[in-house]
Write an enzyme that holds these catalytic residues in place. Structure first.
Site, PDB file in Angstrom:
ATOM      1  N   HIS A 187      53.713 -92.215  34.903  1.00 53.12           N
ATOM      2  CA  HIS A 187      54.821 -91.920  33.898  1.00 53.12           C
ATOM      3  C   HIS A 187      55.861 -91.333  34.008  1.00 53.12           C
ATOM      4  CE1 HIS A 187      51.245 -94.038  31.273  1.00 53.12           C
ATOM      5  NE2 HIS A 187      51.881 -94.943  31.604  1.00 53.12           N
ATOM      6  N   GLU A 429      55.807-112.418  55.715  1.00 52.75           N
ATOM      7  CA  GLU A 429      55.910-111.497  55.306  1.00 52.75           C
ATOM      8  C   GLU A 429      54.804-111.146  56.793  1.00 52.75           C
ATOM      9  OE1 GLU A 429      55.486-109.953  50.763  1.00 52.75           O
ATOM     10  OE2 GLU A 429      54.895-111.652  51.269  1.00 52.75           O
ATOM     11  N   ASP A 453      56.435-105.603  53.431  1.00 51.83           N
ATOM     12  CA  ASP A 453      55.059-105.373  54.160  1.00 51.83           C
ATOM     13  C   ASP A 453      55.480-106.246  56.219  1.00 51.83           C
ATOM     14  OD1 ASP A 453      52.797-105.331  52.916  1.00 51.83           O
ATOM     15  OD2 ASP A 453      53.534-106.575  51.148  1.00 51.83           O
ATOM     16  N   CYS A 500      64.937-108.972  51.886  1.00 51.88           N
ATOM     17  CA  CYS A 500      64.282-108.446  50.310  1.00 51.88           C
ATOM     18  C   CYS A 500      63.521-106.930  50.985  1.00 51.88           C
ATOM     19  CB  CYS A 500      64.013-108.818  49.157  1.00 51.88           C
ATOM     20  SG  CYS A 500      62.035-109.598  49.358  1.00 51.88           S
TER      21      CYS A 500
END
Length: 558
Positions: A187, A429, A453, A500
């Site tokens: 957080h 990947e 990955d 990406c």
């Protein structure tokens, strides 16, 4: 002067005096019990006050955060309203323990349960448990949070910060944040980015080595914290800070330019998003489309699966917002480092090599069908493509397309509108898929290379393990060779190919990828303007590769 290394989670440079924060009451001794009845009243009153405070806090946080991240507080409210939690605390008090001791004991039980999870996201959620405990105990003891009273410019240093702590921060006073603990999904990371406060986390025992009034420099880009810098270092960073601010304004002004190299090669820059509300940032930073909508993040901060209608609303919201620009929606990539306890997944000794991505979807077909129906329905509002993650075998894609056809038939029977010719793509990947990509030509309309990955699996390096971080090399020759092989097959067969992941916004990577023939990139929205600017300064012959590119916000390997 001493230099520390951590994890940069919110960009920027900050210079200021240290303010060390800790939850003072953690070591406070609870009062002896006068009566069980009195302790029960204390707990009930603290519970009511805590609920009131969290509702007020939720309203404040929602002004800074996207909808999905604002659900952080909903988790805490869930614990406060949880009958089992209240019953356990009540039972402990009836057994003769004080209200403070009872709350600590029960919350520790919840916290330990989350910390046993192998998933970093759920380990980070243990901070929610601490936050609830701190709040209730503070209200029992009548202690106020000192963060509310910071009235001067400071660099906030703490062992950790809870969501409530971070939400209390005055952005105009807190120049930067440094914590000993926390991960990329903590957080502190989420809220610091939302508030625009430079932050570095994961410095282990830093808070124990500083004193109030020490001077600190935060360089988030290099994940560096400098304690008590000398005059020369401070002067250098004052200049660097000004350069950063100037560059930020300059880059944002160029967000709508086209990414065209000096020798006329046009490049498409799309955005990666993980929640519907992030489409606003994608548009703001000049994305030409959504190259990757990570749908699994719709499952976060929940206690049950999202319905078809909830998913349809999320997907259609993004499609409508993009106003005719393409949107690639990836089916959920659950597994690996993304586990969701309410799904009841089996523990695996190596989850990255287990039931994740498309494998998981095909093992949970009702969930898969619900998602596919929602995506297809959203396709009625604009150009949508479906992307399957973690593909390792042709049979997986064939089976998935069969299921998709069944879903299409159902929607036709239901007289629902959708794009009957929706395009289907696969993520590359896994090295075996890259090596045999020609086998997928007849069953996939497009390819998307997931470099995070692909690098991990090619080099046998866990990308989330700091102990082997030096072995994770995005530009390793083997990775680049695989990318080149995929590009050649895609070009030869007229298949659209995009890339990406972190490498798409990596300074040293862009010229290499351009020379490989990659012309479509998808990245974090914040990286887009700077990458566009950098591409416009490049010639593919390599005679003019500028030095001024600074890597933007990366995706954290999600």
């Amino acid at each position: 002067m001493k230099v520390y290394k951590g994890i940069g989670v919110s960009p920027g440079i900050a210079i200021g005096k240290v303010y060390v924060y800790s939850h003072k009451y953690v070591n406070a001794r609870p009062e002896k019990i006068s009566s069980v009845k009195a302790e029960l009243k204390k707990f009930e009153a603290a519970l009511k006050t805590s609920k009131r405070q969290i509702k007020k806090l939720s309203a404040k946080i929602s002004r800074h955060l996207k909808k999905e991240d604002s659900k952080i507080i909903a988790i805490q409210m869930h614990f406060l309203e949880d009958e089992v939690f209240v019953e356990k605390v009540t039972r402990a008090i009836n057994g003769g323990k004080s209200a403070v001791e009872s709350v600590r004991e029960v919350l520790q039980e919840y916290e330990e349960m989350l910390l046993k999870s192998e998933d970093e996201y759920f380990k980070d959620r243990s901070l929610d448990i601490k936050d609830v405990g701190y709040r209730i105990i503070s209200n029992i003891l009548g202690i106020k949070n000192e963060l509310e009273f910071i009235d001067k410019d400071v660099i906030l240093v703490a062992n950790d910060l809870t969501p409530s702590d971070t939400a209390l921060l005055d952005k105009s006073k807190v120049l930067g944040i440094v914590t000993d603990s926390g991960g990329l999904t903590s957080h502190t990371a989420i809220l610091a980015r939302a508030l625009g406060i430079p932050a570095i986390i994961g410095l282990k025992d830093f808070s124990l080595n500083v004193r109030e009034g020490d001077e600190v420099i935060i360089d988030s880009e290099n994940a560096t914290v400098i304690l008590n810098p000398d005059d020369t270092t401070k002067a250098y960073y004052l200049g660097k800070k000004q350069e950063y601010e100037d560059r930020k304004k300059e880059i944002l002004a160029l967000k709508d330019i086209k990414a065209i190299t000096r020798d006329g090669v046009s490049v498409t820059i799309d955005a990666n998003i993980g929640a519907p509300e992030e489409v606003t940032k994608a548009i703001e930073y000049g994305a030409e489309g959504i190259g990757l909508f990570r749908t699994e993040f719709l499952y976060i901060n929940r206690f049950e699966l999202p319905s078809e209608e909830e998913q349809f609303e999320a997907y259609s919201y993004v499609v409508k917002a993009m106003k005719g620009k393409p949107v690639v929606i990836r089916t959920f990539d659950i597994g690996g480092d993304k586990d969701f306890p309410y799904l009841g997944l089996k523990k695996e000794s190596n989850p990255y090599l287990g039931m994740r991505g498309l494998r998981f979807s095909l093992a949970n077909i009702p969930m898969f069908i619900t998602q596919l129906k929602a995506i297809l329905r959203a396709s009625a509002y604009g150009p949508v493509s479906i992307l399957f993650p973690m593909v390792s075998d042709v049979k997986e894609v064939i089976k998935s397309k069969d299921i998709l056809q069944q879903v299409k038939d159902e929607l036709i029977q239901e007289r629902r509108d959708f794009d009957k010719d929706v395009k289907i793509g696969i993520m590359i990947e896994v090295p075996s898929t890259a090596l045999t990509v020609e086998n997928f030509i007849g069953i996939a309309d497009f390819f998307s290379i997931g470099t995070n990955d692909l690098t991990q699996y090619t080099l046998a390096v866990d990308r989330s393990n700091e102990n082997v971080a030096d072995y994770y090399i995005p530009l390793h020759p083997s990775v680049i060779k695989l990318i080149g092989m995929v590009q050649e097959v895609a070009k030869k067969n007229g298949k659209k190919l995009s890339l990406c992941g972190e490498l798409a916004a990596f300074k040293e990577g862009i010229p290499v990828l351009l020379k490989q023939g990659i012309r479509v990139y998808s990245m974090s929205p914040a990286s887009i303007p700077e990458v566009k600017k950098y591409i416009r300064e490049i010639t593919l012959e390599g005679k003019n590769i500028p030095d001024g590119f600074h890597q933007g916000e990366v995706d954290g390997g999600l």
